[in-house]
Scaffold this active site. Sequence first.
Site, short mmCIF file in Angstrom:
data_model
loop_
_atom_site.label_atom_id
_atom_site.label_comp_id
_atom_site.label_asym_id
_atom_site.label_seq_id
_atom_site.Cartn_x
_atom_site.Cartn_y
_atom_site.Cartn_z
N LYS A 1 149.99 113.45 -22.78
CA LYS A 1 149.37 114.29 -23.80
C LYS A 1 148.54 115.39 -23.14
O LYS A 1 148.09 115.27 -22.00
CB LYS A 1 148.47 113.45 -24.71
CG LYS A 1 147.24 112.88 -24.02
CD LYS A 1 146.38 112.10 -24.99
CE LYS A 1 145.09 111.58 -24.35
NZ LYS A 1 145.33 110.59 -23.31
N THR B 1 152.54 96.13 -43.57
CA THR B 1 151.34 96.32 -44.39
C THR B 1 151.66 96.14 -45.86
O THR B 1 152.66 96.67 -46.35
CB THR B 1 150.75 97.73 -44.18
OG1 THR B 1 150.43 97.91 -42.80
CG2 THR B 1 149.48 97.92 -44.99
N THR C 1 146.42 112.41 -47.92
CA THR C 1 145.74 111.25 -48.48
C THR C 1 145.80 111.29 -50.00
O THR C 1 145.87 112.35 -50.61
CB THR C 1 144.28 111.19 -48.03
OG1 THR C 1 143.67 110.00 -48.52
CG2 THR C 1 143.48 112.38 -48.53
N THR D 1 131.00 111.02 -35.22
CA THR D 1 131.79 111.90 -36.08
C THR D 1 131.69 113.34 -35.61
O THR D 1 132.67 114.10 -35.67
CB THR D 1 131.32 111.77 -37.54
OG1 THR D 1 131.36 110.38 -37.92
CG2 THR D 1 132.21 112.56 -38.46
N SER E 1 137.45 118.70 -41.27
CA SER E 1 136.52 118.34 -42.34
C SER E 1 135.05 118.48 -41.98
O SER E 1 134.22 118.66 -42.87
CB SER E 1 136.79 116.91 -42.79
OG SER E 1 136.54 115.99 -41.74
N LYS F 1 141.26 111.41 -51.56
CA LYS F 1 140.26 112.48 -51.64
C LYS F 1 140.51 113.31 -52.90
O LYS F 1 140.10 112.93 -53.98
CB LYS F 1 140.26 113.30 -50.36
CG LYS F 1 139.77 112.47 -49.15
CD LYS F 1 139.71 113.24 -47.88
CE LYS F 1 139.03 112.46 -46.77
NZ LYS F 1 139.64 111.16 -46.44
N ARG G 1 123.87 104.05 -38.66
CA ARG G 1 124.05 104.56 -40.02
C ARG G 1 123.66 103.52 -41.06
O ARG G 1 123.97 102.34 -40.93
CB ARG G 1 125.50 104.99 -40.24
CG ARG G 1 125.91 106.13 -39.32
CD ARG G 1 127.31 106.60 -39.59
NE ARG G 1 127.69 107.64 -38.64
CZ ARG G 1 128.81 108.32 -38.69
NH1 ARG G 1 129.67 108.08 -39.65
NH2 ARG G 1 129.08 109.23 -37.79
#
Length: 514
Positions: A195, A332, A300, A418, A228, A303, A63
């Site tokens: 899972k 953090t 988020t 992606t 998305s 966005k 990319r």
Amino acid sequence: MLRFNGARQVLSCGKRYYASAGGAAARELQQRPVEHATQESAFDYDGFIESDLAAKRRDKSYRYFNNINRLAKEYPLAHRKNEADKVTVWCSNDYLALSKNQEVMDAMKKAIDKYGAGAGGTRNIAGHNKLTLQLESELASLHKKEGALVFSSCYVANDAVLSLLGQKVKDLVIFSDELNHASMIVGIKHANTKKHIFRHNDLQQLEQMLQQYPKSQPKLIAFESVYSMAGSVADIGKICDLAEKYGALTFLDEVHAVGLYGPQGAGVAEHADFSAHLAAGSAAPAHPTVMSRVDMVTGTLGKSFGSVGGYVAASKQLTDWFRSYAPGFIFTTTLPPAVMAGAAAAIRFSKRHLDLRQRQQMNTRYVKRGLAELDIPVIPNPSHIVPVLIGNPDLARQASDLLMDRHRIYVQAINFPTVARGTERLRITPTPDHSLEYCDVLLAAMEDVFRELQLPRTSDWAANGGLLGCGDPTVPVQRDLWTDEQLQLTNADLNANVYDHAAEELEVSSGIKL
């Protein structure tokens, strides 16, 4: 003879002593680490990295990041490296263009002048400030939950919450949609528990997996509302039905839906009971809703709310548990005060402006309809995402470059990892500020690019059996989440309590005192 025997005895003892000493020395030598420093060459780190990057270039998934500087006073225009070189941005996740909203920017300027640039460290060291409390109160109010907790990003929030659940809840089984975001996949991996991955939006398979375990065993269903890259949407209500039937918690990622769906912009879960939430406004409806049935919602600030950061909204008890145990929160650095102030202002503005969501949806409809008339393949979905199928990484890159170089339009190519190989696409995201004139320019440019590069049209995909719903007559028509009736509402139809700026301050943000 006695002396001889004595000598032999002494000699024998001496041999045993020396043998013993020799054995210890040998063992010591064996235990010493072998020194390789001067005998071998070091690993070729540069060669390994160069080879790996070369492989990425060969498979066309490498990319290039474009220099895009979005202009607050001229958006959707941006300039490239040279400020005179302007392009129109068509692929930003700043879905409502609130990053350049004057109320948001004013709130950030005021906060930075008063409180400075940074937060001073983690909340465990530096504490928090009133802007943190205001933001978390706004988020809890938006999702009608008892608590909310802000993280540095939603990637961190998803990883922190999912991994904590798996590590702390003994025998937890996680059920994950196969198209879940990378942050959820990483969080589930870090959960280090059993899972199951179910086919995308396949609730029949999900139920078959849930049936394998007793209701008493702890379970978690992790999924998104809007996916998305394809724009597909989960049936949140039916997933909640399964969760209640089989004793599972629900973890819903609303990252690509907050701000865009529901009368106040809380996401698809709110949109599912649109009329009830429209009438109730900031209050909770009297009866259970899809949103109230979801245990954890992540979202988020980066966005639709035009800022940066992520969050989780949940019950008071869950929020306090995340605050107390999640390393991704504890260790953090807190978001800067100005970011907190801007995000809170964006949420308040979004809640009061139903018209923003409506304009965004109407522009999306216009673009989708125009592309369909041009026989340009759009992966069918009911959301605001416009994924144009290309199906080849090299051609997707060429299409993106041609849009930029010839038409001054920025649309990033989306490729592996992606999306799956062979499903490469251009992902277009209209905003309320992409007027119909902008849309017409985009449509003309897309037609030129498809003709120039001889890209496969919808009819071409149909001739080959279709792909991802493009050219596949068996795929049912996707009805938009926003109905025509909902698009006819005005800001005046919102409950008056939406205009009340004072969200109730959360006790859990500071810690619950017993």
